[in-house]
Scaffold this active site. Structure first.
Site, short mmCIF file in Angstrom:
data_model
loop_
_atom_site.label_atom_id
_atom_site.label_comp_id
_atom_site.label_asym_id
_atom_site.label_seq_id
_atom_site.Cartn_x
_atom_site.Cartn_y
_atom_site.Cartn_z
N TYR A 139 0.83 -1.20 0.00
CA TYR A 139 0.00 0.00 0.00
C TYR A 139 0.87 1.26 0.00
CZ TYR A 139 -3.61 3.36 1.31
OH TYR A 139 -4.47 4.42 1.32
N ASP A 192 8.97 3.24 1.03
CA ASP A 192 7.79 3.82 1.68
C ASP A 192 7.84 3.47 3.17
OD1 ASP A 192 5.34 4.42 2.73
OD2 ASP A 192 4.18 3.68 1.03
N LYS A 210 2.64 9.92 9.28
CA LYS A 210 2.20 9.32 10.56
C LYS A 210 3.08 9.75 11.74
CE LYS A 210 0.06 5.47 8.15
NZ LYS A 210 -1.35 5.24 8.32
N1 PMP Z 1 2.01 4.18 2.53
C1 PMP Z 1 1.88 3.38 3.61
C2 PMP Z 1 2.87 2.29 3.82
C3 PMP Z 1 0.84 3.59 4.51
O1 PMP Z 1 0.69 2.77 5.55
C4 PMP Z 1 -0.06 4.65 4.29
C5 PMP Z 1 -1.22 4.91 5.25
N2 PMP Z 1 -1.74 3.82 5.90
C6 PMP Z 1 0.12 5.46 3.17
C7 PMP Z 1 1.16 5.19 2.31
C8 PMP Z 1 -0.80 6.61 2.89
O2 PMP Z 1 -0.66 7.59 3.87
P1 PMP Z 1 -1.87 8.61 4.16
O3 PMP Z 1 -2.97 7.81 4.77
O4 PMP Z 1 -1.27 9.63 5.10
O5 PMP Z 1 -2.25 9.22 2.87
#
Ligand code: PMP
Length: 477
Positions: A185, A277, A305
């Protein structure tokens, strides 16, 4: 006469009452059974204000929610406030929180230093449309800890961070394609959705252009041979390889460390930039993230985060060379990046306070130790109530897998087993645990923070034991 309930979890068992299994209509001796109160009935009875708000929400939001992640049947609890490891819903029910703000809270709710930083920032003004000292201090904190961070750029969210990183990689290399790992993700923008939860064959997800899907190369998680071959074959057209260090949702669909390292090294060897990421792993596995622990230096890193102090915000950082495509010195070839809320002073001060506290208290190690304790307590619970379930995960996570084949080592199971976890059953588990005063993610996962303690972890274990007994009585498991 003895009264018998077959669902007694709405209150403690009283003298003379016994629990009986589903399907049984009388007791030996013909004693009567009183009506069942199911998990769902109990949930409805315990959360009437959440129900009323859900009804109101359904008039303004499609499906009554404003992010797909919060989808829950028949409605989710509505939270009024949080403090430390607890949160309270609008009905006044108290929960030990293992959802952890989608992983953004390493120091729990309303940590005094973070709250004070936010209050100070808010009192000074939240938007100056100008540079601020706070954004520089925040970037310095990132640079001090993240090995690959030669230059930093802030964004409004994690999704924006990966979007910008992909654009930088395309502009820098002049190449179109992105190699992604199925199920990983990276946010919800067009370049990240096909192949995450659906469209694993690479076809475009609804609303995404076919050209975009065509410019995405998907590989299977954990197949080192496949990823190395794909990188080699497509090297001349690949703008970047983007990877989620532990696999989808903090290792819910686990990716081996060796796979991530092998893919990163193969990309480097073929002159393809790597985007790591670290939106969940950054400032959670350790101050320097996955890259610090495994000696990697990705070309670009995405953070959000915890790195944003648990507030809205994101970070792209990376090599001087790649980040320089953002420079106005590139004139016509400059990569455009704007954003009203980038480097927002409230987020900046929360982030500085969070990173400072994590560094001063060894919080990542504590959260990691808590993760191991939680997984062990969950496994103990499964044994106690005699269900063939298992807990897995790494660092400060836990994930629950129902129906583990007898005696099987979880680490040997294929990815498809984790990807195909029974969502409905895990939602029932979450609902039953809510009734025991514990909240986990709907997918049967949880985050440990640095401030969870033994009592929280014991409460997690007891809650899942009660929840499973109840599910068993209802024939759900
Ligand atoms: N990449 C990863 C690995 C994530 O866990 C998340 C959010 N869960 C995102 C991207 C997207 O971040 P956001 O919800 O702040 O848009």
């Amino acid at each position: 006469m003895q009264t018998t309930y077959w669902n007694v979890w709405a209150r403690p068992l009283q003298k003379g009452e016994v629990a009986v299994p589903k399907g049984q209509s009388t007791l030996p001796g013909g004693l009567p059974l009183v009506p069942l109160m199911t998990i769902l009935d109990d949930y409805l009875a315990t959360t009437p204000h959440s129900a009323a708000l859900a009804k109101q929400a359904a008039h303004v939001f499609v499906d009554g929610i404003t992010t797909d992640t919060r989808s829950f049947d028949p409605y989710g609890i509505t939270i009024a406030r949080g403090a430390g490891t607890r949160k309270w819903d609008v009905d006044g029910n108290e929960y030990r929180d293992f959802f952890g703000g989608h992983g953004s809270l390493m120091l729990g709710h309303c940590h005094p230093k973070v709250t004070s930083a936010i209050q100070q920032a808010a009192a000074r003004g939240v938007q100056f449309a100008a540079n601020t000292p706070e954004e520089v201090a925040w970037a310095e904190a990132i640079k001090a800890h993240v090995p690959s961070a030669e230059r930093v750029r802030f964004t409004g969210s994690g999704t924006e961070a990966t979007l910008l990183a992909i654009r930088i990689a395309r502009a820098f290399t002049g190449r179109a394609k992105i190699l992604r790992v199925c199920s990983h993700y990276h946010g919800w923008h067009d370049f990240a959705v096909s192949g995450y939860a659906s469209q694993h064959d690479g076809s475009p997800a609804p609303g995404v252009l076919a050209e975009i899907a065509r410019n995405t190369i998907l590989v299977s998680p954990n197949d080192e041979i496949e990823v190395k071959a794909a990188i080699k074959t497509h090297a001349s057209e690949l703008a970047a390889v983007i990877l989620e260090p532990l696999g989808s949702h903090f290792g819910m669909i686990p990716t081996c460390d060796d796979f991530v390292v092998a893919a990163s090294l193969a990309a480097k060897a073929n002159n393809v930039p790597v985007i790591l990421d670290e939106i969940i792993t950054g400032f959670r596995l350790g101050l320097s993230g996955f890259q610090g622990l495994f000696g990697l230096k990705p070309d670009l890193t995405c953070l959000a985060k915890v790195a944003a102090g648990g507030l809205p915000g994101g970070v792209v950082c990376g090599s001087e060379a790649m980040m320089s495509v953002l420079s106005r010195a590139k004139a016509q070839n400059k990569v455009l990046h704007q954003g009203t809320f980038t480097g927002n002073p409230v987020t900046a001060l929360a982030a500085i306070a969070t990173i400072g506290e994590i560094a001063a208290t060894n919080a990542c190690a504590t959260a990691t130790a808590n993760g191991a304790k939680a997984r062990a307590r969950l496994d103990e619970a499964f044994k106690r109530v005699n269900v063939p379930w298992g807990a897995y995960g790494q660092y400060s996570s836990f994930h629950i897998l129902p129906d583990v084949p007898d005696g099987v080592d979880l680490s040997t199971l294929p990815v498809s087993v984790f990807a195909g976890r029974p969502v409905k059953l895990l939602q029932s588990l979450r609902m039953a645990m809510i009734l025991e005063g514990v909240d986990i993610a709907s997918r049967g996962s949880g985050f440990l923070s640095a401030i969870h303690d033994e009592a929280d972890i014991e409460a997690l274990g007891q809650a899942i034991e009660q929840a499973l007994l109840r599910m068993k009585a209802e024939g759900l498991t």
